[in-house]
Design an enzyme around this catalytic site. Sequence first.
Site, PDB file in Angstrom:
ATOM      1  N   LYS A  18       1.303  -1.343   0.660  1.00 22.30           N
ATOM      2  CA  LYS A  18       0.118  -0.012   0.604  1.00 22.30           C
ATOM      3  C   LYS A  18       0.941   1.874   0.125  1.00 22.30           C
ATOM      4  O   LYS A  18       0.985   2.188  -0.731  1.00 22.30           O
ATOM      5  CB  LYS A  18      -1.025  -0.110   1.884  1.00 22.30           C
ATOM      6  N   GLN A  54      -5.553  -2.067   8.993  1.00 24.00           N
ATOM      7  CA  GLN A  54      -5.018  -3.543   8.657  1.00 24.00           C
ATOM      8  C   GLN A  54      -6.101  -4.363   9.818  1.00 24.00           C
ATOM      9  O   GLN A  54      -5.465  -4.848  10.626  1.00 24.00           O
ATOM     10  CB  GLN A  54      -3.825  -3.811   8.264  1.00 24.00           C
ATOM     11  N   ASP A  63     -11.149   2.601   2.926  1.00 23.78           N
ATOM     12  CA  ASP A  63     -11.515   0.969   2.737  1.00 23.78           C
ATOM     13  C   ASP A  63     -13.202   0.714   2.096  1.00 23.78           C
ATOM     14  O   ASP A  63     -13.265  -0.859   2.096  1.00 23.78           O
ATOM     15  CB  ASP A  63     -10.912  -0.153   4.251  1.00 23.78           C
TER      16      ASP A  63
END
Length: 290
Positions: free
Chosen positions: A52, A96, A119
């Site tokens: 990322k 995460q 997300d």
Amino acid sequence: MILIDGKKVAAEMKQEIAAKVLELKEKGGKTPHLAAVLVGHDGGSETYVAYKIKDCEAVGFKSSLVRYEDDVTEEELLSKVQELNEDTDIDGFIVQLPLPGHISEQKVIEAIDPKKDVDGFHPENVGRMVIGLPSFVSATPFGIVELLKRYNIETNGKNCVIVGRSNIVGRPLSVLLSQKAINATVTVAHSRTQNLEEVCRNADILVAAIGVPEFVKKNMVKEGAVVIDVGTTRVKSDQTKSGWKLKGDVLFDEVASKCSYITPVPGGVGPMTRVSLLHNTLLAATGKIY
Ligand code: NAP
């Protein structure tokens, strides 16, 4: 059979995003900034977060990494989420997953400001997506839809079977594919589905998001079907330097010859998931959703 090249499409999308970032900067706009919160040292999570950050650099975004050890308390993590919500330089951030067992993932997801939830996991974004309002759509479903679009794959009136009903893949994808712009007739199958082979054989578009390597065999696929393999399971391998390789949910060698289109693993859905996070971050930075 046409191999759907997710790596190539993702590279094109990255170039498009990089061009938009350059344009933004030339107009004196702000550099999009993505932050990632990583708890612990899980190998998979470390790899995903490193990707990322690398992806952000590639398109000209700013990125920040916040790290905690496994023993971080839920309170500490929630307080960091609040800090990131309030940090005006950060356009979007991700925490995460998975998190250690003593931290409620749902609590953390719900603490993220929906406007920074790149997300697309916050219930507000999920709800907005379901009723067709602008929203951050989670990366994998968005990436799959983008692949279908960019390969001009007909979805209108097609039978689409999705095996897997997780909140990050199967369920949101079922919503997207049944939307008016896409018009597929969607079936969501799962571990309790009866006659799964027959259900899958009825699919014009079959999406496997199960997490069981090579689960989908030739007898489950209709001649000429489009097959999208989301699965990525690490299996031991003595053929690679790392000692492991990724396996999809589809027995590719057996199934490919029956398909009109198929995604490989790796190089299919995975790169699209990565680029979709960049897409969402750009939307966050340019205020295109909220
Ligand atoms: P998950 O949360 O574990 O969900 C798996 C789904 O598959 C569940 O709905 C489960 O049914 C269903 N399932 C499991 N065994 C089954 C069986 N024998 N028959 C029918 N259905 C079965 O997994 P996920 O997070 O959606 O991920 C699925 C796979 O995609 C994993 O390999 C993951 O690593 C991969 N993935 C890849 C990407 C990418 O970018 N390529 C992104 C996300 C995930 P129940 O609900 O009934 O238990």
